[in-house]
Scaffold this active site. Structure first.
Site, PDB file in Angstrom:
ATOM      1  N   SER A 253       0.831  -1.211   0.000  1.00  0.00           N
ATOM      2  CA  SER A 253       0.000   0.000   0.000  1.00  0.00           C
ATOM      3  C   SER A 253       0.863   1.259   0.000  1.00  0.00           C
ATOM      4  O   SER A 253       0.390   2.338  -0.339  1.00  0.00           O
ATOM      5  CB  SER A 253      -0.935  -0.008   1.208  1.00  0.00           C
ATOM      6  OG  SER A 253      -0.185  -0.169   2.387  1.00  0.00           O
ATOM      7  N   CYS A 339       3.846 -11.659  12.288  1.00  0.00           N
ATOM      8  CA  CYS A 339       4.920 -11.143  13.144  1.00  0.00           C
ATOM      9  C   CYS A 339       4.322 -10.549  14.426  1.00  0.00           C
ATOM     10  O   CYS A 339       4.963  -9.793  15.127  1.00  0.00           O
ATOM     11  CB  CYS A 339       5.787 -10.132  12.412  1.00  0.00           C
ATOM     12  SG  CYS A 339       4.875  -8.730  11.776  1.00  0.00           S
TER      13      CYS A 339
HETATM   14  N1  SAH Z   1       7.653  -8.719   3.307  1.00  0.00           N
HETATM   15  C1  SAH Z   1       8.403  -7.527   3.579  1.00  0.00           C
HETATM   16  C2  SAH Z   1       8.031  -6.868   4.883  1.00  0.00           C
HETATM   17  C3  SAH Z   1       6.566  -6.537   5.021  1.00  0.00           C
HETATM   18  S1  SAH Z   1       6.219  -5.309   6.208  1.00  0.00           S
HETATM   19  C4  SAH Z   1       9.893  -7.814   3.501  1.00  0.00           C
HETATM   20  O1  SAH Z   1      10.300  -8.999   3.509  1.00  0.00           O
HETATM   21  O2  SAH Z   1      10.676  -6.880   3.461  1.00  0.00           O
HETATM   22  C5  SAH Z   1       4.546  -5.001   5.912  1.00  0.00           C
HETATM   23  C6  SAH Z   1       4.262  -4.133   4.691  1.00  0.00           C
HETATM   24  O3  SAH Z   1       2.852  -4.126   4.512  1.00  0.00           O
HETATM   25  C7  SAH Z   1       4.640  -2.682   4.804  1.00  0.00           C
HETATM   26  O4  SAH Z   1       5.522  -2.365   3.752  1.00  0.00           O
HETATM   27  C8  SAH Z   1       3.336  -1.889   4.669  1.00  0.00           C
HETATM   28  O5  SAH Z   1       3.485  -0.714   3.870  1.00  0.00           O
HETATM   29  C9  SAH Z   1       2.451  -2.871   3.969  1.00  0.00           C
HETATM   30  N2  SAH Z   1       0.998  -2.768   4.232  1.00  0.00           N
HETATM   31  C10 SAH Z   1       0.378  -2.505   5.410  1.00  0.00           C
HETATM   32  N3  SAH Z   1      -0.961  -2.605   5.277  1.00  0.00           N
HETATM   33  C11 SAH Z   1      -1.194  -2.957   3.973  1.00  0.00           C
HETATM   34  C12 SAH Z   1      -2.366  -3.249   3.218  1.00  0.00           C
HETATM   35  N4  SAH Z   1      -3.590  -3.195   3.778  1.00  0.00           N
HETATM   36  N5  SAH Z   1      -2.228  -3.604   1.926  1.00  0.00           N
HETATM   37  C13 SAH Z   1      -1.016  -3.674   1.351  1.00  0.00           C
HETATM   38  N6  SAH Z   1       0.139  -3.411   2.015  1.00  0.00           N
HETATM   39  C14 SAH Z   1       0.055  -3.058   3.307  1.00  0.00           C
END
Ligand code: SAH
Length: 396
Positions: A253, A339
């Site tokens: 997002s 997490c």
């Molecule tokens: N998988 C990643 C870490 C994910 S952290 C890695 O290995 O580096 C979680 C991510 O989810 C964040 O970047 C945040 O911007 C995104 N996020 C949070 N809510 C969301 C939503 N409803 N839809 C899509 N992305 C979202």
């Protein structure tokens, strides 16, 4: 404060400390002796005048974070010993002199006997996050210590504690360099390259805890159409492409995260990879999209930070995983994570069970995932084990 102040626990409230659990909850405190304020070191006794431990005091639910279970001065040599032990583990793990990986967690709070302190290492830059005032007040000392211990391996230290300090902490909070300056860095993980921007990025800039799970994704990715949900800066996407995927969609997002995912894919593969970035809500995308995939990564932020919201969070995970399973081709694989510290492994598995059952499809477990050893967990502090994941295969 002249003499170290004392905290005396209520009867029966000493059991967890005797088993080396490093937190004293405010409700366990019977009385205090001497004066102290947030960030001070206090000694903790039971109501039979037995020494239990000493640690940083912080007003709030967790009142004391224990630094030592033996009565000893908390001075320069104390910190030096603790830091050295932390670095020794990373040496042992082969992380500090690896040609393939120069990004790792150097200090993992309770897991390294340093509750309240996290330090991540990014190819010459240490990024520090304090979760307690006691640790925050020592940031300059810690920066010097890191330089002393790491020597030429360290050029700069960045303090990123503004968002992690307790909300009510009475300190000036400002992020910035404590040593040297290096606004961003290209790091290597298992031979793959990533741009990391700690000042603007989430956490300390990169989700280092997924290193080994990303490698696992690589091993499953051959010829797969991959959907990386909550992709952030494209960690899983880069590994999938390295594993020979047919196409990769990175969804997040955050627009900034999506741009960095694109940059990281280019950094590793130029224009050779079929990569699409989507800045969108993951639930909306899954609900409205028709595309099917062979490999789906589901790595959302923690839906629950406290027990009181856990039931709602579980519903959220269920819905998300059901939708992800529906988007998976027969034979395809899902890497699903939580997490949330308050979500147990057991609850996570039950959640995955219900999500699978709700799709009516055959699903089996191919693997269980966790956090890597540079994120150690004290066996007496299970709360430190926050990352859990399942590799699920959708059969029909
Ligand atoms: N998988 C990643 C870490 C994910 S952290 C890695 O290995 O580096 C979680 C991510 O989810 C964040 O970047 C945040 O911007 C995104 N996020 C949070 N809510 C969301 C939503 N409803 N839809 C899509 N992305 C979202």
């Amino acid at each position: 404060m002249t003499e170290t102040a004392h905290i005396i626990l209520k009867s029966g409230k000493d059991q967890s400390l005797m088993r080396y659990h490093p937190w004293v909850f405010s409700g366990a405190i019977k009385k205090t002796k001497g004066s102290f304020e947030e960030g001070d070191v206090v000694k903790v006794y039971n109501n039979k005048d037995q020494f239990l431990g000493l640690g940083h005091y912080q007003p709030g639910t967790i009142a004391v974070r224990i630094l030592s279970f033996v009565d000893r001065p908390v001075d320069q040599s104390f910190w030096k010993e603790k830091f050295r032990q932390a670095v020794d583990l990373r040496d042992k793990l082969g992380l500090t002199d690896s040609r393939q990986t120069n990004v790792y967690r150097l200090i993992n709070a309770e897991g390294d006997g340093l509750p309240g302190l996290v330090v991540d290492y990014y190819n010459g830059t240490a990024v520090m996050q304090a979760h307690s005032v006691g640790m925050y007040l020592l940031r300059e000392t810690f920066a010097e210590l890191l330089r002393e211990i790491m020597g030429r391996r360290l050029q700069s230290v960045y303090n990123k504690s503004a968002a992690t300090l307790p909300h009510k902490a009475d300190v000036e909070r400002q992020d910035g360099y404590l040593l040297g300056v290096s606004p961003e860095q290209t790091v290597k993980e298992n031979g793959l390259s990533f741009r990391v921007n700690w000042s603007e990025g989430q956490k300390t800039g990169f989700y280092i805890d997924q290193r080994e799970n990303r490698r696992l994704v690589q091993s499953y990715a051959r010829d797969a159409d991959v959907l990386n949900l909550f992709g952030y800066t494209g960690g899983f996407s880069v590994y999938a492409a390295a594993g020979g995927s047919r196409s990769v969609v990175s969804l997040d997002s955050s627009r900034l995260a999506s741009e960095m995912a694109e940059e990281n894919m280019k950094l590793n593969f130029g224009d050779k990879i079929a990569h699409e970035v989507i800045s969108r809500d993951a639930f909306d995308y899954l609900r409205e999209g028709q595309r099917q995939f062979d490999l789906v990564v589901v790595d959302p932020p923690a839906f629950a930070k406290h027990y009181n919201v856990l039931p709602n969070a579980i519903q959220g995970y269920k819905k998300l995983n059901r939708l992800a399973i529906e988007k998976t081709r027969p034979g395809g694989v899902i890497f699903t994570f939580s997490c949330s510290q308050v979500m147990s492994r057991e609850n996570f598995r039950k959640m995955a069970f219900t999500a699978s059952a709700n799709t009516g499809r055959q699903v089996r477990i191919l693997g269980q995932m966790s956090q890597p050893p540079d994120h150690p967990v004290s066996i007496y502090h299970p709360e430190g084990e926050y990352l859990k994941g399942l590799v699920l295969q959708v059969l029909d």
